[in-house]
Enzyme design. Structure first.
Site, PDB file in Angstrom:
ATOM      1  N   ARG A  28     -38.267  60.672  -4.919  1.00  4.35           N
ATOM      2  CA  ARG A  28     -38.150  60.980  -3.493  1.00  4.35           C
ATOM      3  C   ARG A  28     -37.047  61.993  -3.224  1.00  4.35           C
ATOM      4  NH1 ARG A  28     -37.192  55.648  -0.353  1.00  4.35           N
ATOM      5  NH2 ARG A  28     -38.034  56.689   1.455  1.00  4.35           N
ATOM      6  N   ARG A  31     -36.615  67.082  -3.517  1.00  3.10           N
ATOM      7  CA  ARG A  31     -36.336  68.278  -2.722  1.00  3.10           C
ATOM      8  C   ARG A  31     -34.993  68.846  -3.145  1.00  3.10           C
ATOM      9  NH1 ARG A  31     -35.065  64.052   2.055  1.00  3.10           N
ATOM     10  NH2 ARG A  31     -34.425  62.691   0.408  1.00  3.10           N
ATOM     11  N   CYS A  52      -0.198  55.324  19.267  1.00  2.00           N
ATOM     12  CA  CYS A  52      -0.694  54.692  18.034  1.00  2.00           C
ATOM     13  C   CYS A  52       0.134  53.448  17.726  1.00  2.00           C
ATOM     14  CB  CYS A  52      -0.580  55.688  16.881  1.00  2.00           C
ATOM     15  SG  CYS A  52      -0.843  54.930  15.271  1.00  2.00           S
ATOM     16  N   CYS A  55       2.261  54.074  14.325  1.00  3.09           N
ATOM     17  CA  CYS A  55       3.299  55.104  14.172  1.00  3.09           C
ATOM     18  C   CYS A  55       4.702  54.474  14.251  1.00  3.09           C
ATOM     19  CB  CYS A  55       3.148  56.163  15.272  1.00  3.09           C
ATOM     20  SG  CYS A  55       2.000  57.492  14.853  1.00  3.09           S
ATOM     21  N   HIS A 116       1.067  60.353  11.271  1.00  6.45           N
ATOM     22  CA  HIS A 116      -0.191  59.913  11.867  1.00  6.45           C
ATOM     23  C   HIS A 116      -1.384  60.750  11.390  1.00  6.45           C
ATOM     24  CE1 HIS A 116      -2.564  58.013  15.094  1.00  6.45           C
ATOM     25  NE2 HIS A 116      -3.114  59.192  15.284  1.00  6.45           N
ATOM     26  N   ASN A 156     -10.160  50.678   4.742  1.00  8.29           N
ATOM     27  CA  ASN A 156     -11.329  51.123   5.500  1.00  8.29           C
ATOM     28  C   ASN A 156     -10.940  52.443   6.100  1.00  8.29           C
ATOM     29  OD1 ASN A 156     -13.224  49.094   5.387  1.00  8.29           O
ATOM     30  ND2 ASN A 156     -12.392  48.019   7.156  1.00  8.29           N
ATOM     31  N   SER A 164     -10.209  51.270  12.986  1.00  2.53           N
ATOM     32  CA  SER A 164      -9.848  51.377  14.397  1.00  2.53           C
ATOM     33  C   SER A 164      -8.851  52.488  14.692  1.00  2.53           C
ATOM     34  CB  SER A 164      -9.261  50.041  14.850  1.00  2.53           C
ATOM     35  OG  SER A 164      -8.172  49.695  14.020  1.00  2.53           O
ATOM     36  N   HIS A 167      -4.493  56.606  11.764  1.00  2.00           N
ATOM     37  CA  HIS A 167      -3.209  56.546  11.055  1.00  2.00           C
ATOM     38  C   HIS A 167      -3.462  55.979   9.646  1.00  2.00           C
ATOM     39  CE1 HIS A 167       1.288  56.440  11.429  1.00  2.00           C
ATOM     40  NE2 HIS A 167       1.048  55.950  10.232  1.00  2.00           N
ATOM     41  N   HIS A 169      -3.711  53.911   6.695  1.00  2.00           N
ATOM     42  CA  HIS A 169      -3.292  52.531   6.440  1.00  2.00           C
ATOM     43  C   HIS A 169      -4.353  51.779   5.662  1.00  2.00           C
ATOM     44  CE1 HIS A 169      -5.931  52.045   9.921  1.00  2.00           C
ATOM     45  NE2 HIS A 169      -6.067  50.770   9.583  1.00  2.00           N
ATOM     46  N   GLN A 171      -5.230  47.482   4.103  1.00  2.00           N
ATOM     47  CA  GLN A 171      -5.033  46.072   4.439  1.00  2.00           C
ATOM     48  C   GLN A 171      -4.964  45.219   3.182  1.00  2.00           C
ATOM     49  OE1 GLN A 171      -7.092  44.215   7.682  1.00  2.00           O
ATOM     50  NE2 GLN A 171      -8.176  46.101   8.185  1.00  2.00           N
ATOM     51  N   PHE A 315     -28.347  54.180   5.474  1.00  2.00           N
ATOM     52  CA  PHE A 315     -28.414  52.851   6.079  1.00  2.00           C
ATOM     53  C   PHE A 315     -28.896  51.859   5.034  1.00  2.00           C
ATOM     54  CE2 PHE A 315     -28.644  55.620   9.757  1.00  2.00           C
ATOM     55  CZ  PHE A 315     -27.768  54.993  10.620  1.00  2.00           C
ATOM     56  N   TYR A 319     -35.803  47.365   3.646  1.00  2.00           N
ATOM     57  CA  TYR A 319     -36.021  46.811   2.310  1.00  2.00           C
ATOM     58  C   TYR A 319     -34.707  46.355   1.675  1.00  2.00           C
ATOM     59  CZ  TYR A 319     -37.783  46.117  -2.349  1.00  2.00           C
ATOM     60  OH  TYR A 319     -38.110  45.539  -3.540  1.00  2.00           O
TER      61      TYR A 319
HETATM   62  P1  H2U Z   1      -8.881  48.715  10.600  1.00  2.00           P
HETATM   63  O1  H2U Z   1      -8.169  49.946  10.271  1.00  2.00           O
HETATM   64  O2  H2U Z   1      -9.924  48.357   9.555  1.00  2.00           O
HETATM   65  O3  H2U Z   1      -9.434  48.769  11.978  1.00  2.00           O
HETATM   66  O4  H2U Z   1      -7.813  47.538  10.607  1.00  2.00           O
HETATM   67  C1  H2U Z   1      -6.623  47.596  11.297  1.00  2.00           C
HETATM   68  C2  H2U Z   1      -5.982  46.232  11.201  1.00  2.00           C
HETATM   69  O5  H2U Z   1      -4.755  46.258  11.882  1.00  2.00           O
HETATM   70  C3  H2U Z   1      -6.828  45.139  11.844  1.00  2.00           C
HETATM   71  O6  H2U Z   1      -7.032  44.124  10.891  1.00  2.00           O
HETATM   72  C4  H2U Z   1      -4.573  45.080  12.618  1.00  2.00           C
HETATM   73  C5  H2U Z   1      -5.972  44.655  13.001  1.00  2.00           C
HETATM   74  O7  H2U Z   1      -6.036  43.247  13.130  1.00  2.00           O
HETATM   75  N1  H2U Z   1      -3.699  45.349  13.718  1.00  2.00           N
HETATM   76  C6  H2U Z   1      -2.479  44.702  13.824  1.00  2.00           C
HETATM   77  O8  H2U Z   1      -2.177  43.844  13.009  1.00  2.00           O
HETATM   78  N2  H2U Z   1      -1.614  45.022  14.839  1.00  2.00           N
HETATM   79  C7  H2U Z   1      -1.879  45.923  15.811  1.00  2.00           C
HETATM   80  O9  H2U Z   1      -1.042  46.205  16.630  1.00  2.00           O
HETATM   81  C8  H2U Z   1      -3.244  46.516  15.880  1.00  2.00           C
HETATM   82  C9  H2U Z   1      -4.119  46.341  14.677  1.00  2.00           C
HETATM   83 ZN    ZN Z   2       0.027  56.733  14.112  1.00  2.00          ZN
END
Ligand code: H2U
Ligand code: ZN
Length: 350
Positions: A28, A31, A52, A55, A116, A156, A164, A167, A169, A171, A315, A319
């Site tokens: 598939r 191409r 932010c 920051c 940032h 992520n 979210s 900046h 970062h 986890q 996606f 399937y």
């Molecule tokens: P993401 O980048 O995957 O969105 O995760 C950001 C994490 O930062 C998320 O687990 C935490 C959120 O709970 N967070 C804080 O602990 N304090 C904050 O002020 C905002 C975000």
């Molecule tokens: Zn920042």
């Protein structure tokens, strides 16, 4: 004699780490490579964003804490942690069908840089090495707590991955029980170690070194490859050449090599579609359950969602949800594309 060719014919591939299969449909993808190069999205961030919550010096979401004016990296307990260390213990068992266990853990956030507007490929190698040192410190600190049997470090990146905040970062989520993915890997690594008296990933790396079909880039201590069994189009793995189980076991020379290879890989990723490449990445290190885990081999998985351009993603639906994961472009073709890319970031190349 079989005419079967992996490059041409539909087939399934086995993932020896998870013991799952994926479907590959290379016919598939026949191409020609369209190499859609859209103008890079204008996504210029300021060096400092007063709004932010990561920051330096800023107030965090919810207003309960304020970040120090950090100058390198900064680690804090997640204000909205998915796991808590003081959850009461308890079990539910409704005839083996309604089963639940309480789960305790620790979640933290790691800011990679005070800037940032940076991402890993835009950071200096020495600054990335500092992030690696923090990963090592955190694994040891959290993993040494009797409560914690597994420490998951991950990043992520990009709104497409649900991140979210731009900046830079990552986890850490750590918990009492081994999560599903590392649990599958533990079973495979352990059985291979016992049956073959060798490490599954050392043996795999040896094969990839011989074949030279899926290696993207490498240095003295680390190899980046598209695994034979990759499901995401541009999925990669970083493997340490030395058989070590955890980041803290890396020498400072190896950490520098790792910082270098991380920068090279993420630069290639950004260059692929001339965009700040989204992904989920994370380290699989040995469980922290008090046993030695000689079978474990340190590695990182990168799972990027993009397929054809900065906006066209793959996606995992239909399937894939109901049957099994599927891909068109083969791992070999993806590796080839990533290998051909420059290691000079497109924003620096002009
Ligand atoms: P993401 O980048 O995957 O969105 O995760 C950001 C994490 O930062 C998320 O687990 C935490 C959120 O709970 N967070 C804080 O602990 N304090 C904050 O002020 C905002 C975000
Ligand atoms: Zn920042």
């Amino acid at each position: 004699m079989s005419d079967f060719q992996m490059a041409d014919h539909p087939h399934r591939r086995y993932n020896p780490l998870t013991r799952e299969w994926i479907l590959v449909s290379p016919h598939r993808a026949k191409r020609p490579w369209q190499g859609q190069t859209e103008e890079p999205a204008v996504e210029k961030q300021p060096e400092y964003d007063p709004n932010c919550y990561l920051c330096p010096g800023n107030e965090r979401a919810g207003g309960k804490a304020r970040n120090p004016r950090y100058t390198e990296t900064f680690v804090f307990d997640n204000d909205f942690a998915a796991l808590l260390s003081d959850t009461p213990s308890g079990n539910v068992d409704g005839q083996g069908l309604l089963v639940a266990h309480s789960e305790r853990g620790i979640c933290r956030v790691i800011c990679f840089s005070p800037r940032h507007d940076l991402t890993l490929p835009r950071m200096e190698v020495t600054a990335i090495q500092r992030v690696i040192d923090v990963w090592a410190e955190q694994y040891e600190d959290i993993g040494s707590k009797p409560l914690i049997r597994y420490v998951q470090i991950f990043e992520n990146k990009g709104a497409m991955m649900g991140c979210s905040n731009p900046h830079p970062h990552g986890q850490i989520w750590s918990n009492e029980y081994l999560p599903t993915e590392p649990a599958k890997e533990l079973t495979s690594l352990t059985e291979h170690w016992q049956e073959k008296h060798s490490c599954l990933l050392c043996d795999y790396l040896h094969l990839e070194d011989l074949l030279q079909e899926r290696i993207v880039c490498e240095n003295e201590h680390f190899v980046v490859l598209v695994p034979f069994w990759a499901t995401w189009p541009f999925e990669t793995m970083i493997l340490s050449r030395r058989h070590v189980g955890i980041i803290p076991a890396l020498s400072s020379e190896e950490r520098l090599s790792l910082a270098e290879i991380l920068r090279r890989l993420t630069t290639r990723y950004d260059n692929l579609f001339r965009t700040s490449f989204p992904y989920s990445m994370g380290w699989h290190q040995s469980p922290t359950d008090g046993t030695p885990h000689e079978e474990w081999h340190l590695h990182a998985h990168f799972y990027p969602p993009l397929l054809r351009s900065a906006t066209v993603k793959k996606f995992m639906v239909g399937y894939e949800m109901l049957g099994m994961p599927q891909r068109d472009i083969t791992a070999e073709t993806s590796a080839d594309q990533l290998r051909k890319l420059s290691e000079t970031h497109y924003l620096d190349a002009g």
